[in-house]
Design an enzyme around this catalytic site. Structure first.
Site, mmCIF file in Angstrom:
data_model
loop_
_atom_site.group_PDB
_atom_site.id
_atom_site.type_symbol
_atom_site.label_atom_id
_atom_site.label_comp_id
_atom_site.label_asym_id
_atom_site.label_seq_id
_atom_site.Cartn_x
_atom_site.Cartn_y
_atom_site.Cartn_z
ATOM 1 N N TRP A 55 16.650 108.060 43.225
ATOM 2 C CA TRP A 55 15.996 109.332 42.921
ATOM 3 C C TRP A 55 16.171 109.735 41.463
ATOM 4 O O TRP A 55 15.227 110.216 40.825
ATOM 5 C CB TRP A 55 16.506 110.420 43.864
ATOM 6 C CG TRP A 55 16.021 110.207 45.264
ATOM 7 C CD1 TRP A 55 16.757 109.875 46.364
ATOM 8 C CD2 TRP A 55 14.656 110.252 45.714
ATOM 9 N NE1 TRP A 55 15.943 109.720 47.456
ATOM 10 C CE2 TRP A 55 14.654 109.950 47.096
ATOM 11 C CE3 TRP A 55 13.442 110.526 45.086
ATOM 12 C CZ2 TRP A 55 13.483 109.911 47.853
ATOM 13 C CZ3 TRP A 55 12.273 110.480 45.842
ATOM 14 C CH2 TRP A 55 12.304 110.183 47.211
ATOM 15 N N ASP A 70 19.991 117.767 40.757
ATOM 16 C CA ASP A 70 19.255 117.632 42.010
ATOM 17 C C ASP A 70 20.280 117.587 43.134
ATOM 18 O O ASP A 70 21.029 116.622 43.273
ATOM 19 C CB ASP A 70 18.424 116.350 41.972
ATOM 20 C CG ASP A 70 17.700 116.058 43.285
ATOM 21 O OD1 ASP A 70 17.863 116.831 44.250
ATOM 22 O OD2 ASP A 70 16.982 115.036 43.343
ATOM 23 N N LYS A 74 16.682 118.302 53.950
ATOM 24 C CA LYS A 74 17.822 117.413 54.162
ATOM 25 C C LYS A 74 18.906 118.055 55.017
ATOM 26 O O LYS A 74 19.641 117.369 55.710
ATOM 27 C CB LYS A 74 18.426 116.989 52.816
ATOM 28 C CG LYS A 74 17.457 116.301 51.867
ATOM 29 C CD LYS A 74 16.973 114.979 52.419
ATOM 30 C CE LYS A 74 16.099 114.269 51.393
ATOM 31 N NZ LYS A 74 15.572 112.992 51.907
#
Length: 369
Positions: free
Chosen positions: A116, A203, A228
């Site tokens: 990511w 993040d 998530k």
């Protein structure tokens, strides 16, 4: 057909949600808090939804201890949307502060520890407006030289002297790599190596509200996708320090890239996240989850529960590895509490494991490839 009680959902995201929360949310779809109208039928400018938005913000602010000089905003687009929004907003800020710096001199620092953060750095390169400096790449220090399996040693990091911002991903979902939240750990983020005047962006999508955020006040921006841990997909949560709320139109007149109005952090903050219709149902479910969390002891209690689960799981995997049954992919100290990555040893072993797990009601165990 199995009932919900027969299933254990291991989905990394969208993640499992408590049955009691889904039952309460279902009621709100039909009749939201005795309005006689379902939540998804209400105007986002209604008094009722305004109350929900403020309460959701207060639950996050209280449990994470977010200071008053930060705005909490709710938007859409997920982490991938923020890959772009971060670059556009932070470069606009840097342009206003440094109007005479050329794009060739303007630098964005990216810490690449997994898939990511790698994608985020690639989006920054694609958008331009400055150069991308990869501070460190975890693959260089991996067991194979190719995989993301570690938080690299701090003495290998190479920050730029005065970047527009520093970016890192706290937990890499696909690779199972996570920064330590223990102060002084070799795998903790090295705030001591950064310039305090440079904004730090993190993040936190796949670990948000799983434990307290270390040194939150040292961050300029923290963002997370709700799916998530705390709600359905569609909601992105931003914790934005006030100095990032800049006039991007003024920056554009100086040569910065124009920023789409719904990506402008100042627009989100000034409108109370209501400039356009926000993701109302994911916000409602997230509010229910965070209220339940607060009433169950808050983040400290959840942190201890997550620590126990991670310890039990990795102790079991380590024993299995000693017996030659599995191969744990991440190096000690860098293992994620949220996403354990391992491989089964032997031809056909993984498929046999997944089929056995499925038969016992263990769903969504198969990892990314």
């Amino acid at each position: 057909m199995p009932e919900r009680v027969d299933i254990v959902n291991f989905g990394a995201g969208p993640s499992a949600l408590p049955t009691s929360i889904l039952e309460e949310a279902a009621k709100g779809l039909l009749n939201y808090r005795n309005t006689g109208i379902g939540l998804t039928e209400l105007s986002h400018r209604s008094k009722e939804f305004g109350t929900l938005t403020k309460h959701l913000e207060s639950l996050i602010r209280e449990q994470l201890e977010v200071p008053s000089n930060y705005h909490i905003a709710f938007t859409q687009g997920g982490g991938s949307g923020q890959f772009s929004a971060v670059v556009l907003n932070l470069l606009a800020r840097h342009r206003l502060l440094n109007p005479n710096v050329t794009d060739e001199e303007r630098v964005m620092d990216y810490v690449v520890t997994g898939s990511w953060s790698k994608k985020a750095s690639e989006e920054a390169k694609r958008l331009g407006g400055g150069k991308v400096n990869v501070v460190v790449d975890g693959r260089t220090y991996s067991k194979t030289g190719k995989a993301f399996d570690n938080i690299p040693p701090h003495d290998k990091w190479a920050f730029s002297p005065k970047p527009a911002f520093v970016y890192y991903c706290e937990n890499e979902t696909v690779d199972g790599v996570q920064f330590s939240h223990e102060e002084g750990s070799a795998q903790a983020f090295p705030f001591h190596l950064t310039d305090p005047s440079v904004p730090i962006v993190a993040d936190y999508s796949s670990s948000f509200m799983s434990r307290p955020i270390p040194r939150l006040k040292d961050h300029a921006l923290i963002y997370a996708g709700a799916q998530k841990n705390i709600g359905p997909s569609g909601l992105t949560i931003l914790i934005i320090r006030d100095d990032l709320l800049v006039d991007t139109d003024a920056a554009a007149k100086l040569g910065a890239a124009p920023v789409p109005i719904t990506l402008v952090y100042k627009t989100l903050a000034d409108s109370g996240s209501l400039y356009n219709t926000p993701p109302m149902f994911p916000m409602y479910v997230s509010e229910l989850v965070l209220e339940r969390m607060k009433n169950s002891g808050g983040l400290q209690r959840l942190e201890e529960a997550n620590r126990r689960k991670a310890t039990l799981l990795y102790d079991t995997l380590d024993e299995a590895e000693k017996k030659g049954l599995v191969k744990v992919k991440v190096q000690p100290g860098s293992k994620s509490w949220m996403n354990a990555t391992f491989e089964l040893v032997g031809e056909g072993a993984e498929q046999k494991f997944l089929e056995g797990a499925e038969a016992k009601g263990f769903k969504q165990l198969k990892g990314h490839r």
